[in-house]
Design an enzyme around this catalytic site. Structure first.
Site, PDB file in Angstrom:
ATOM      1  N   THR A  20       0.821  -1.221   0.000  1.00 17.58           N
ATOM      2  CA  THR A  20       0.000   0.000   0.000  1.00 17.58           C
ATOM      3  C   THR A  20       0.845   1.256   0.000  1.00 17.58           C
ATOM      4  O   THR A  20       0.445   2.289  -0.531  1.00 17.58           O
ATOM      5  CB  THR A  20      -0.940  -0.010   1.227  1.00 17.58           C
ATOM      6  OG1 THR A  20      -1.823  -1.106   1.090  1.00 17.58           O
ATOM      7  CG2 THR A  20      -1.750   1.266   1.342  1.00 17.58           C
TER       8      THR A  20
ATOM      9  N   THR B  28       1.702  -4.201   4.336  1.00 19.47           N
ATOM     10  CA  THR B  28       1.585  -4.447   5.781  1.00 19.47           C
ATOM     11  C   THR B  28       1.021  -5.834   6.098  1.00 19.47           C
ATOM     12  O   THR B  28       1.233  -6.341   7.192  1.00 19.47           O
ATOM     13  CB  THR B  28       0.678  -3.384   6.429  1.00 19.47           C
ATOM     14  OG1 THR B  28      -0.624  -3.450   5.831  1.00 19.47           O
ATOM     15  CG2 THR B  28       1.258  -1.992   6.282  1.00 19.47           C
ATOM     16  N   ASP B  29       0.319  -6.441   5.135  1.00 23.62           N
ATOM     17  CA  ASP B  29      -0.385  -7.688   5.455  1.00 23.62           C
ATOM     18  C   ASP B  29       0.547  -8.816   5.898  1.00 23.62           C
ATOM     19  O   ASP B  29       0.204  -9.601   6.787  1.00 23.62           O
ATOM     20  CB  ASP B  29      -1.217  -8.153   4.257  1.00 23.62           C
ATOM     21  CG  ASP B  29      -2.438  -7.265   4.038  1.00 23.62           C
ATOM     22  OD1 ASP B  29      -2.790  -6.496   4.959  1.00 23.62           O
ATOM     23  OD2 ASP B  29      -3.037  -7.334   2.948  1.00 23.62           O
TER      24      ASP B  29
HETATM   25  N1  ASP Z   1      -2.641  -5.511   0.757  1.00 24.68           N
HETATM   26  C1  ASP Z   1      -1.575  -4.592   1.127  1.00 24.68           C
HETATM   27  C2  ASP Z   1      -0.279  -5.380   1.195  1.00 24.68           C
HETATM   28  O1  ASP Z   1      -0.018  -6.002   2.181  1.00 24.68           O
HETATM   29  C3  ASP Z   1      -1.891  -3.931   2.413  1.00 24.68           C
HETATM   30  C4  ASP Z   1      -0.891  -2.925   2.874  1.00 24.68           C
HETATM   31  O2  ASP Z   1       0.191  -2.781   2.378  1.00 24.68           O
HETATM   32  O3  ASP Z   1      -1.247  -2.207   3.854  1.00 24.68           O
HETATM   33  O4  ASP Z   1       0.469  -5.381   0.255  1.00 24.68           O
END
Ligand code: ASP
Length: 343
Positions: free
Chosen positions: A23, A107-108
């Site tokens: 993200t 973040t995932d």
């Molecule tokens: N779906 C995203 C990822 O993990 C979520 C994020 O980055 O916050 O790549």
């Protein structure tokens, strides 16, 4: 700020920014309200070079070099991505002209990558992961500040030797402990034993250290790992089916992480079928589906009799990685158990 290695032209710390997507590299339509535009967007489109260009304050902190190793949503990380990233980070850290590495990441699955690097990169140089809960196009986007703070932490001499760090929302977490604990909020990251420190007025302030082995004290050196053994994961719920464990065994899993209720319990109706896994060469690793707190060996279950292992305080995704690393060295349950108590 002092240079951390040999003197060079700018006398600033030399930091490599490795972009992997997520993200923080996402883009979508801006919303009119704070937080709007934070859930619907395309992840992994902005390059590492453009992320640097978007935060002018970075040039005052470090001499930055961008490298795009992947451009993916972190949900798409496989073990091959982990191995490739760890090899690249280790190679960069081995260079005299690199003082620290910052990795932008979705973040995932950031907690899995941070833990894997924490265990397998044999370096004391700062390695810092950061990301964003909102894409750069959202109002109140958190990526720019997170990136600035990550570079400030990576460039600071006090950050060396602390293991892999995750900098999010002005907090500095250890790659050993941190987990994403909320799906949307900016303060999504939490560590069961608390953050190691905070970013205060643009500099790291430390409150504790990680006691367990990592980096140079770890026995798992990425340069000696070609592939990871397959390890499955099964989360507990009411009305479980043994066939799920059998499927992992049939796929060739060397271990199955059982994310049990509470203290890692196994329902009575599964005990006899799961006891057969050992004979098939599959190790059961008990952790807690609560994601916090230790699982105590031989407490509610006779682990010695079953030849099972407890994951101590590791959550299920990290227990999968540590089990795989342990099994890359030995399949003896006692040796695997010792690894879970050392890392
Ligand atoms: N779906 C995203 C990822 O993990 C979520 C994020 O980055 O916050 O790549």
């Amino acid at each position: 700020m002092r240079a951390m290695q040999s003197p060079h032209a700018s006398n600033q710390p030399r930091v490599v920014l490795l972009g992997t997507g997520g993200t923080i590299a996402g883009s979508g339509t801006s919303g009119a309200a704070v937080g709007a535009g934070s859930a619907a967007y395309q992840s992994a489109v902005v390059t590492a070079q453009d992320l640097i260009a978007g935060v002018p304050g970075l040039s005052a902190l470090a001499e930055l070099q961008a490298e795009q190793i992947f451009q993916i949503d972190s949900a798409d990380f496989t073990d091959e991505h982990l191995l490739r990233l760890a090899r690249r980070v280790a190679a960069l850290c081995a260079r005299a002209d690199v003082d620290a590495v910052v990795i932008t990441h979705g973040t995932d699955t950031m907690e899995e990558t941070a833990y894997f690097l924490h265990l397998t990169v044999p370096s004391g140089k700062p390695i810092v992961l950061t990301g964003a809960m909102r894409p750069g196009t959202a109002l109140a986007a958190d990526g720019p500040a997170n990136l600035l703070h990550a570079v400030a932490v990576a460039a600071h001499p006090s950050s060396a030797g602390r293991g892999v760090l995750v900098v999010m929302n002005e907090e500095i977490h250890s790659g050993r402990d941190v987990a994403k604990a909320h799906s949307l909020r900016m303060d999504a990251f939490a560590s069961p034993h608390g953050a190691l420190g905070a970013v205060v007025e643009g500099a790291p302030r430390w409150y504790r250290r990680v006691e367990r082995a990592h980096g140079k004290t770890s026995e798992f050196d990425i340069d000696r790992i070609d592939a990871l053994p397959l390890v499955g994961l099964v989360a507990s719920h009411g009305n479980m089916r043994v066939e799920i464990y059998d499927s992992w065994a049939a796929l060739g899993a060397r271990a199955i992480v059982h994310a049990g209720f509470g203290g890692g319990t196994v329902p009575d109706y599964l005990k006899a079928p799961l006891a057969g896994l050992r004979a098939r060469g599959v190790l059961l690793v008990r952790c807690s589906r609560t994601g916090d707190g230790p699982v105590v060996r031989n407490a509610s279950i006779d682990d010695d009799a079953h030849g099972w292992v407890v994951a101590d305080d590791q959550n299920a995704p990290r227990a999968r990685l540590l089990a795989a690393l342990a099994l890359s060295r030995s399949s003896d349950p006692a040796a695997v158990q010792a690894v879970f108590l050392r890392y």
